[in-house]
Design an enzyme around this catalytic site. Structure first.
Site, short mmCIF file in Angstrom:
data_model
loop_
_atom_site.label_atom_id
_atom_site.label_comp_id
_atom_site.label_asym_id
_atom_site.label_seq_id
_atom_site.Cartn_x
_atom_site.Cartn_y
_atom_site.Cartn_z
N GLY A 11 0.83 -1.21 0.00
CA GLY A 11 0.00 0.00 0.00
C GLY A 11 0.85 1.25 0.00
O GLY A 11 0.52 2.25 0.63
N TYR A 20 -15.20 -2.27 8.51
CA TYR A 20 -13.87 -1.70 8.76
C TYR A 20 -13.47 -1.92 10.22
O TYR A 20 -12.37 -2.38 10.51
CB TYR A 20 -13.88 -0.21 8.43
CG TYR A 20 -12.54 0.48 8.54
CD1 TYR A 20 -11.55 0.28 7.58
CD2 TYR A 20 -12.27 1.34 9.60
CE1 TYR A 20 -10.33 0.93 7.67
CE2 TYR A 20 -11.05 2.00 9.71
CZ TYR A 20 -10.09 1.78 8.73
OH TYR A 20 -8.87 2.42 8.83
#
Length: 263
Positions: free
Chosen positions: A12, A151
């Site tokens: 990422g 999440y």
């Protein structure tokens, strides 16, 4: 840790926190390998490092990334599992609002991305006597992200997995750091000027997260908390759970009244 000549691999890393991590380690003298779905190659060129397109839901791609990093740069000393996604509870804004795909995608990236990465990198580190494994989770993994149940659940799982890694392999030379910021000025908060609920205690820069991570590594701390208020919140949650949950419900009501939605 003296990073001169060390190799740091980061997922990422094409932008945001991952890129800031790469810049911080590079500034300390490390050689960096960046992986992302896009942008990693360009970002790596600016740092004289390696960039590669990698999908962390594919363990073979993570393994290929590490193979290339070790072939071109050397043995990986620090691995940062940073890839993550946020799915909200739209369209109904209840805890079951996100569809099955949103839940599955969140689990595949936020949890299994770290699991797959550890499977690939730890055996290599263990042969050399140890290494550092960083999981970028979230304050949502210690508390809760209102309006984003998938999440919250997967970031809790990421924190738990980080704990399990340290318990199982700490005596074998693995240092584990779990990074848990609130709002960070990245694409994840979109164009929000205040960061929504996550920004209640202010928005920090990706460079702040990177600096706190390097400090946690140096100080042998498990948690890296760019927002120092999170420690107090976690203590309140553990010691007065009902009161904390009541406060969170009140906070959600306030956000709905203010914005028409709980984020």
């Amino acid at each position: 840790m003296d990073y001169q000549g060390k190799v740091v691999a980061i997922t990422g890393a094409g932008r945001g926190i991952g890129l800031a991590m790469a810049e911080a380690f590079h500034a300390k003298g490390a050689k960096v390998a960046l992986a992302d779905l896009s942008g990693a190659e360009e970002a790596a060129r600016a740092l004289g490092g390696l960039g590669m397109t990698v999908d962390v839901t594919n363990e073979a791609e993570i393994g290929a990334f590490l193979d290339r990093a070790e072939r071109e740069l050397g043995s990986v000393d620090v691995f940062v599992s940073n890839a993550g996604i946020l799915r909200t509870d739209e369209p109904s804004w209840d805890a079951m609002g996100a569809d099955d795909k949103a839940w599955q995608d969140s689990f595949e990236v936020n949890v299994m991305g770290a699991v797959r990465s550890s499977r690939q990198v730890w055996p290599r580190m263990k042969q050399r006597g140890g290494g550092v494994f960083v999981i970028v989770a979230s304050a949502a993994g210690l508390l809760a992200q209102i309006g984003a149940a998938s999440y919250t659940a997967t970031k809790h799982a990421a924190v738990s997995f980080a704990e399990s890694l340290l318990i199982a392999h700490g005596d074998e030379g693995l240092q584990v750091v779990c990074v848990c910021p609130q709002a960070v000025r990245t694409d994840m908060i979109g164009g929000s000027e205040d960061g929504g609920i996550a920004g209640a205690d202010g928005i920090v820069e990706p460079s702040d997260v990177a600096a706190e991570t390097l400090a946690a590594i140096a100080e042998k701390r498990f948690l890296a908390l760019p927002h120092d208020t999170v420690a107090g919140y976690e203590l309140a949650r553990a010691s007065q759970r009902d009161r904390w949950l009541g406060g969170m419900r009140k906070f959600r009501r306030m956000m709905v009244e203010k914005r028409g939605r709980p984020v």
